[in-house]
Design a protein around this motif. Structure first.
Motif, PDB file in Angstrom:
ATOM      1  N   ARG A 253      24.159  62.863 -42.863  1.00  0.00           N
ATOM      2  CA  ARG A 253      24.465  61.610 -42.164  1.00  0.00           C
ATOM      3  C   ARG A 253      24.305  61.781 -40.655  1.00  0.00           C
ATOM      4  O   ARG A 253      23.732  60.919 -39.978  1.00  0.00           O
ATOM      5  CB  ARG A 253      25.886  61.162 -42.489  1.00  0.00           C
ATOM      6  CG  ARG A 253      26.259  59.833 -41.814  1.00  0.00           C
ATOM      7  CD  ARG A 253      27.668  59.391 -42.171  1.00  0.00           C
ATOM      8  NE  ARG A 253      28.674  60.285 -41.612  1.00  0.00           N
ATOM      9  CZ  ARG A 253      29.463  61.066 -42.325  1.00  0.00           C
ATOM     10  NH1 ARG A 253      29.387  61.050 -43.653  1.00  0.00           N
ATOM     11  NH2 ARG A 253      30.350  61.850 -41.741  1.00  0.00           N
ATOM     12  N   PHE A 254      24.801  62.899 -40.118  1.00  0.00           N
ATOM     13  CA  PHE A 254      24.724  63.135 -38.670  1.00  0.00           C
ATOM     14  C   PHE A 254      23.275  63.177 -38.196  1.00  0.00           C
ATOM     15  O   PHE A 254      22.903  62.530 -37.210  1.00  0.00           O
ATOM     16  CB  PHE A 254      25.423  64.456 -38.324  1.00  0.00           C
ATOM     17  CG  PHE A 254      25.252  64.871 -36.890  1.00  0.00           C
ATOM     18  CD1 PHE A 254      25.989  64.252 -35.891  1.00  0.00           C
ATOM     19  CD2 PHE A 254      24.344  65.869 -36.545  1.00  0.00           C
ATOM     20  CE1 PHE A 254      25.820  64.622 -34.549  1.00  0.00           C
ATOM     21  CE2 PHE A 254      24.170  66.243 -35.222  1.00  0.00           C
ATOM     22  CZ  PHE A 254      24.909  65.614 -34.221  1.00  0.00           C
ATOM     23  N   VAL A 255      22.431  63.947 -38.918  1.00  0.00           N
ATOM     24  CA  VAL A 255      21.037  64.107 -38.507  1.00  0.00           C
ATOM     25  C   VAL A 255      20.268  62.796 -38.639  1.00  0.00           C
ATOM     26  O   VAL A 255      19.492  62.418 -37.749  1.00  0.00           O
ATOM     27  CB  VAL A 255      20.358  65.219 -39.345  1.00  0.00           C
ATOM     28  CG1 VAL A 255      18.862  65.296 -39.031  1.00  0.00           C
ATOM     29  CG2 VAL A 255      21.024  66.556 -39.089  1.00  0.00           C
TER      30      VAL A 255
ATOM     31  N   GLN B 136      20.132  54.219 -41.387  1.00  0.00           N
ATOM     32  CA  GLN B 136      21.441  53.844 -41.917  1.00  0.00           C
ATOM     33  C   GLN B 136      21.697  54.668 -43.168  1.00  0.00           C
ATOM     34  O   GLN B 136      20.885  54.635 -44.104  1.00  0.00           O
ATOM     35  CB  GLN B 136      21.481  52.353 -42.253  1.00  0.00           C
ATOM     36  CG  GLN B 136      22.792  51.864 -42.821  1.00  0.00           C
ATOM     37  CD  GLN B 136      23.898  51.830 -41.779  1.00  0.00           C
ATOM     38  OE1 GLN B 136      23.667  51.441 -40.639  1.00  0.00           O
ATOM     39  NE2 GLN B 136      25.087  52.236 -42.165  1.00  0.00           N
ATOM     40  N   VAL B 137      22.784  55.410 -43.209  1.00  0.00           N
ATOM     41  CA  VAL B 137      23.048  56.325 -44.320  1.00  0.00           C
ATOM     42  C   VAL B 137      24.172  55.779 -45.197  1.00  0.00           C
ATOM     43  O   VAL B 137      25.245  55.421 -44.706  1.00  0.00           O
ATOM     44  CB  VAL B 137      23.425  57.733 -43.805  1.00  0.00           C
ATOM     45  CG1 VAL B 137      23.769  58.659 -44.970  1.00  0.00           C
ATOM     46  CG2 VAL B 137      22.274  58.313 -42.988  1.00  0.00           C
ATOM     47  N   HIS B 138      23.901  55.744 -46.515  1.00  0.00           N
ATOM     48  CA  HIS B 138      24.896  55.332 -47.507  1.00  0.00           C
ATOM     49  C   HIS B 138      25.194  56.539 -48.382  1.00  0.00           C
ATOM     50  O   HIS B 138      24.276  57.216 -48.842  1.00  0.00           O
ATOM     51  CB  HIS B 138      24.369  54.177 -48.347  1.00  0.00           C
ATOM     52  CG  HIS B 138      23.953  52.988 -47.527  1.00  0.00           C
ATOM     53  ND1 HIS B 138      24.779  51.910 -47.305  1.00  0.00           N
ATOM     54  CD2 HIS B 138      22.791  52.731 -46.862  1.00  0.00           C
ATOM     55  CE1 HIS B 138      24.150  51.032 -46.547  1.00  0.00           C
ATOM     56  NE2 HIS B 138      22.942  51.500 -46.260  1.00  0.00           N
ATOM     57  N   GLU B 139      26.468  56.806 -48.634  1.00  0.00           N
ATOM     58  CA  GLU B 139      26.863  58.026 -49.336  1.00  0.00           C
ATOM     59  C   GLU B 139      27.381  57.744 -50.747  1.00  0.00           C
ATOM     60  O   GLU B 139      27.928  56.671 -51.017  1.00  0.00           O
ATOM     61  CB  GLU B 139      27.941  58.758 -48.542  1.00  0.00           C
ATOM     62  CG  GLU B 139      27.486  59.188 -47.153  1.00  0.00           C
ATOM     63  CD  GLU B 139      28.576  59.927 -46.406  1.00  0.00           C
ATOM     64  OE1 GLU B 139      29.332  60.694 -47.052  1.00  0.00           O
ATOM     65  OE2 GLU B 139      28.705  59.724 -45.183  1.00  0.00           O
ATOM     66  N   ALA B 140      27.178  58.734 -51.610  1.00  0.00           N
ATOM     67  CA  ALA B 140      27.723  58.678 -52.972  1.00  0.00           C
ATOM     68  C   ALA B 140      28.099  60.089 -53.387  1.00  0.00           C
ATOM     69  O   ALA B 140      27.328  61.032 -53.172  1.00  0.00           O
ATOM     70  CB  ALA B 140      26.692  58.095 -53.943  1.00  0.00           C
TER      71      ALA B 140
END
Length: 225
Positions: A18-20, A27-31
């Motif tokens: 996410r940081f990079v 836009q980063v979405h996490e799972a």
């Protein structure tokens, strides 16, 4: 802004990616597992997926198959499984790239940018393999001087491979994409059609080639790229 999905049960990996990626404007979405990833994709238009193999509920290979069945986006496997057999399974399920942990975040970024370039080129109805031009809209192949007549299956197979130069397609994936999920024949049908395509384009080996990856499938390599 492009939306990336990061599916990994390790929160530290998700945070690093996410940081990079957000630093680069994504836009980063996490799972935290495959099942959550499916839910994210059903609610958000994801442009690229970065997925781990070993996850609870739905592992990365199953998630990769799900994505290939429902979406046309690049997939990167990011995993600690580094055996050749592991990579084979990932490519058979449909991944575009395979990065092993520990990894260099900048290298992951470079690979993602390369995949986006490849998929952007593939969005056009016109595909060029140096002298060879494939017109998907008008179902024509030409060498700049004349139109080359191909049977429909051969045209669709060539177009599918050429649409994503450098990407490895398994026989099973090509059957599904070209012949359809309800095809009941042998997947060696792909081998027969590949042989015919190579014969037809034997005089254009300086432009492109159809490469065999033993035990997995095929990919198109464009000369000079």
């Amino acid at each position: 802004m492009k939306n990336l999905l990061v599916a990994d049960d390790d929160p530290n990996i998700r945070a690093l990616v996410r940081f990079v990626m957000t630093r680069e404007g994504y836009q980063v979405h996490e799972a935290q597992d495959g099942a959550v990833a499916v839910g994210v994709m059903q609610q958000t238009s994801i442009d690229l997926a970065i997925i781990d193999v070993m996850m609870p509920k739905m592992d990365g290979l199953e998630l990769c198959e799900y994505i290939r069945e429902h979406y046309d986006i690049p997939i990167v496997m990011l995993t600690s499984k580094d055996q050749l057999s592991d990579k084979e399974q990932a490519y058979l399920r449909g991944t575009d790239d395979y990065v092993t942990k520990p990894f260099e975040p900048e290298e992951l970024l470079f690979r993602i940018k390369a995949l986006f370039r490849r998929y952007t080129r593939a969005s056009s109805d016109i595909i060029r393999l140096n002298r060879i031009t494939i017109d998907r809209k008008n179902v024509e192949v030409s060498d700049g001087q004349s139109v080359l007549l191909l049977p429909m299956r051969e045209f669709e197979l060539l177009a599918q491979l050429a649409q994503y130069p450098g990407r490895l397609f398994s026989r099973e994936e090509l059957i599904r994409l070209v012949w359809g999920a309800d095809f009941e024949g042998d997947d060696r049908t792909v081998d027969v059609h590949i042989k015919r395509l190579r014969q037809r384009f034997a005089n254009y080996v300086d432009d492109f080639s159809i490469q065999t990856v033993r035990g997995i499938g095929y990919k198109v390599e464009v000369r000079g790229k």
